[in-house]
Design an enzyme around this catalytic site. Structure first.
Site, PDB file in Angstrom:
ATOM      1  N   GLU A 382       0.796  -1.239   0.000  1.00 25.97           N
ATOM      2  CA  GLU A 382       0.000   0.000   0.000  1.00 25.97           C
ATOM      3  C   GLU A 382       0.826   1.286   0.000  1.00 25.97           C
ATOM      4  OE1 GLU A 382      -2.795  -0.361   3.266  1.00 25.97           O
ATOM      5  OE2 GLU A 382      -4.223  -1.332   1.948  1.00 25.97           O
ATOM      6  N   GLU A 461      -6.702  -7.658  -0.694  1.00 26.08           N
ATOM      7  CA  GLU A 461      -7.299  -7.510   0.641  1.00 26.08           C
ATOM      8  C   GLU A 461      -8.718  -6.995   0.494  1.00 26.08           C
ATOM      9  OE1 GLU A 461      -5.142  -5.232   3.622  1.00 26.08           O
ATOM     10  OE2 GLU A 461      -3.235  -5.854   2.746  1.00 26.08           O
TER      11      GLU A 461
HETATM   12  C1  GAL Z   1      -4.829  -2.727   4.931  1.00 21.39           C
HETATM   13  C2  GAL Z   1      -3.416  -3.168   5.271  1.00 21.39           C
HETATM   14  C3  GAL Z   1      -3.391  -4.339   6.222  1.00 21.39           C
HETATM   15  C4  GAL Z   1      -4.347  -4.129   7.343  1.00 21.39           C
HETATM   16  C5  GAL Z   1      -5.701  -3.954   6.731  1.00 21.39           C
HETATM   17  C6  GAL Z   1      -6.805  -3.901   7.748  1.00 21.39           C
HETATM   18  O1  GAL Z   1      -4.850  -1.420   4.514  1.00 21.39           O
HETATM   19  O2  GAL Z   1      -2.735  -3.500   4.111  1.00 21.39           O
HETATM   20  O3  GAL Z   1      -2.097  -4.536   6.722  1.00 21.39           O
HETATM   21  O4  GAL Z   1      -4.000  -2.996   8.053  1.00 21.39           O
HETATM   22  O5  GAL Z   1      -5.708  -2.752   5.997  1.00 21.39           O
HETATM   23  O6  GAL Z   1      -8.027  -3.971   7.091  1.00 21.39           O
END
Ligand code: GAL
Length: 761
Positions: A382, A461
């Site tokens: 990210e 994710e």
């Molecule tokens: C994302 C991140 C993860 C975790 C996740 C929580 O932005 O890549 O490491 O923090 O959010 O939903």
């Protein structure tokens, strides 16, 4: 010949940066893997981790030992390790997630030697992943294995096995990296042997080189008629053995690998020519109380849970390279892996970036033979675009391994497409999208990429912080959690351009104060921190074929008064049955089918019983009698499962699940114990409270406190083995009878011979 010993025992540990040429008296004797700080489950101060520590290992050497070249290998030290041999700084290695070797011999003498390792839990902004805010904790310690191996003047440092044309005319291309440990000028002979999954040697070849070279030796070998493929259902592995000989030189290196073709395309991901929808989960490598310091069995268990219990086919090692034991297990059971370098949103200065490029190299060189690894993550998770930096990380991965594609996880739309696969975190599913009529639950890949043409695309994710959920949260909350996972999963199946989606995340994890629920925990898992499933876990397990296990999981605590307005509907049933017969009390049974209207793309949509389709289920209303629920699931017309939920649950049984009762001493071996309060129908009682007291015999150590509250009806813990012999775990509850678990701990010396583990029982 190569002789490798794991050294877990007889280490000493001290807080702070201590003398590097002499061991202070106050040091504590410990075993590796080791966490430098014991961490409470939650509500701790993460600053407690931000300290320096010193480890000592006395190493006795005989004259014979010094004829050989001794190399000490550290699989994982968090972080910024400095290794001293008899007071001399011999090695410095900053990355906390990849291994490093220390050539001891030039600094050893006959008699007692002292190896000293200093490390730091301080989040040093010069070392990736540090420098910004990160949503996880890095736990200091020598937390993976350490070994010492003895070599002659030249050793095989690494081998890369590349497979070509596996579906048409399979062949193996071999690269062998030699290392000169002491001056050597003579010729060298190498022998290559290929062993099939049944243990048969199927090919062998010899070649010679004039002398040692720093260039990799390349051998284009072996066209094979036919091979057994490494695939998800049948992950066949072959072994390559290379022996090296010369004047007083003998070495042998073995590695496992697999024949498989893995490719992300604009039409999705293909494994061995077949499109496979990727159903993935993000995994951190932390555990309650001990952070990263867990051995082989615990690492393997996570892979097993991901594949067998939850039914995922891919794990992302967010956000760093993880234990070799975890990856080995993924190879062994057929679980795909997306592995990435350490980092979280922040990119440091040029020196930091250089370290990160080196981290790409360290990751690729360690893991290039794993058939499970299908994608290298070469961006900081990210992070913003950085053309020069990411051109270099990509180039490094490609130079070392042209056989795998690269990805780089981003959260910014239209970020520069430098990798082979556009890997995007998609947290678009917000409250505004929860309208059942809303069609789009994931962003359109082409909007995300901003490119004219479609490119290979993977959602890396979703869920996570958009809807944190504790395992024992109320039923309404659980339903919403389940719905969000269902919707995104369905949407990922809907678009053939999307290779799949990776949920955030496997289990609840400790984190910094800036994230989580104020108690240093992000409750983002589909399981809790002890890997006990939440309802959302069954979204995934229910997508498997019933042949792998029938699932009928109603998302309910089955009570009249749990939800607002005493509503029992909608009742969502996560299942892989063709239909389920539902009976309330002594009422007539009604048949319900999976909701293919709303979840048209899932292999096994849930059943959703609501006001519209419930018919005349005798649910009654506030003030009416509440009755038992009976669910009978059918596959191909046959009843395959029946489950009943009680209208009046009472504690009936303490279910004790022990991962294993046979452990090995002195190698960080653990067994997980899960205690569940079950009612008379065998169901978990979500609001049951009790305090259980756990005591273990002297040869074991309980990880965490000895008195545990049963949260949401469950108490879990790990127990670690130290000395060999009989062991026991005693569990005392206020409600249930005393439980005693007998264990056998094998006093074994784990040794590696010729790169292969040998256990002396
Ligand atoms: C994302 C991140 C993860 C975790 C996740 C929580 O932005 O890549 O490491 O923090 O959010 O939903």
């Amino acid at each position: 010949m190569r002789d490798t010993h794991s050294i877990h025992k007889n280490w000493f540990f001290c807080q702070g940066l201590q003398k590097t040429n002499q061991m202070p008296e106050q040091c504590q004797r410990i075993e590796i893997p080791h966490n430098a700080v014991d961490v409470p489950f939650n509500y701790f101060n993460e600053q407690d981790l931000h300290q320096d520590f010193t480890y000592y290992y006395p190493l006795a050497c005989h004259e014979n030992d010094l004829v050989k070249q001794q190399i000490m290998r550290f699989e994982g030290v968090m972080c910024n390790a400095h290794v001293y041999v008899n007071g001399v700084l011999v090695q410095q290695y900053s990355d906390g997630f990849t291994p490093f070797d220390v050539h001891l011999t030039p600094h050893l003498h006959v008699g007692e030697n002292l190896i000293v390792v200093t490390l730091s839990g301080v989040e040093n902004p010069n070392i990736p992943p540090f420098g910004g805010m990160i949503d996880f904790l890095c736990f200091p310690g020598i937390y993976r294995d350490v070994s010492v191996a003895s070599f002659d003047a030249v050793r095989i440092e690494n081998i890369k096995v590349e497979t070509c044309n596996v579906l048409t005319q399979p062949s193996v291309n071999l690269k062998v990296m030699l290392q000169e440990l002491a001056p050597y000028t003579g010729p060298l002979n190498l022998t290559f042997t290929l062993v099939d999954p049944d243990g048969e040697s199927i090919a062998t070849e010899q070649w010679s080189v004039a002398t040692v070279t720093s260039e990799a030796l390349e051998l284009n070998v072996f066209s094979l008629d036919k091979v057994q493929l490494w695939d998800l259902d049948s992950p066949k592995r072959y072994q390559v053995e290379v022996t090296l000989s010369g004047m007083n030189i003998n070495d042998c290196y073995r590695t496992l690998f697999g024949f498989r073709e893995a490719e992300f395309t604009v039409e999705g991901f293909y494994l061995n020519g077949s499109r496979r929808q990727l159903i993935g989960i993000n995994r951190h490598q932390s555990y309650p109380h001990v952070g990263y310091a867990m051995g082989k069995r615990a690492q393997q268990l996570d892979a097993d849970i991901i594949k067998y219990e939850l039914g995922f086919n891919l794990a992302r090692t967010s956000h760093y390279p993880q234990s070799p034991y975890f990856l080995d297990r993924c190879d062994e059971i057929g679980l795909l892996v997306f592995e990435e370098i350490a980092g979280w949103q922040h990119i440091g200065d040029k020196a930091w970036q250089q370290k990160s490029i080196e981290n790409v190299a360290a990751m690729v060189k360690r893991d290039w033979n794993h058939p499970s690894v299908i994608l290298w993550g070469v961006r900081i998770n990210e992070s913003p675009d950085d053309h020069d930096f990411y051109t270099q990380t990509n180039a490094m991965a490609k130079r070392l391994d042209s056989t795998r594609q690269t990805g780089g996880v981003r959260c910014i739309q239209n970020s520069e497409y430098l990798e082979d696969v556009y890997t995007m975190n998609d947290f678009i599913l917000t409250d505004s999208q929860l309208n059942p009529a809303a069609a789009v639950n994931l962003r359109s890949p082409q909007n995300v990429t901003g490119l004219d043409n479609p490119v290979p695309y993977l959602v890396t994710e979703y869920a996570g912080h958009m809807y944190p959920t504790k395992r024992h949260d109320c039923e309404v909350w659980q339903n919403e959690h389940v719905m969000r996972h269902l919707k995104v999963l369905d949407a990922s199946f809907a678009n053939p351009n999307i290779s799949g989606a990776i949920a955030w995340c496997l289990f609840d994890y400790n984190t910094h104060r800036d994230f989580g629920s104020g108690d240093k925990v992000c409750y983002h898992g589909v399981t809790d921190a002890f890997r006990v499933p939440k309802f959302a876990a069954y979204v995934y397990s229910s997508q498997q074929s019933p042949d792998n296990g029938v699932v009928i999981k109603p998302v309910t605590y089955w009570t009249r008064g749990e939800r607002p307005e005493a509503k029992a509907l909608p009742l969502v049933i996560l299942t892989n049955c063709d239909y389920v017969d539902v009976q309330v009390g002594s009422g007539e049974s009604r048949r319900f089918y999976p909701d293919r209207g709303r979840f048209a793309h899932l292999p096994h949509p849930p059943i959703v019983i609501d006001q519209m389709n419930q018919g005349d289920l005798p649910l009654g209303d506030w003030g009416y009698t509440w009755s038992d629920l009976k669910l009978s699931g059918y596959v191909n017309g046959e009843k395959v499962m029946e489950t009943e939920l009680s209208a009046s649950p009472v504690p009936t049984q303490l279910e004790v699940t022990v991962q294993t009762t046979e452990l090995n001493a002195h190698c960080g071996d653990t067994t997980r114990v899960v205690l569940k309060a079950l009612d008379q129908k065998g169901h978990l009682m979500p609001y049951f409270q009790d305090v259980v007291r756990v005591e273990v015999s002297d040869n074991l150590r309980l990880i965490g406190p000895g008195a545990l509250s049963m949260e949401g009806g469950v108490a879990s813990f790990w127990v670690r083995a130290y000395q060999g012999g009989q062991g026991s775990i005693q569990i005392q509850s206020q409600v249930f009878a005393l439980e005693n678990i007998e264990l056998m701990v094998k006093e074994c010396l784990v040794e590696k011979k010729d790169n292969k583990e040998v256990q002396h029982g």
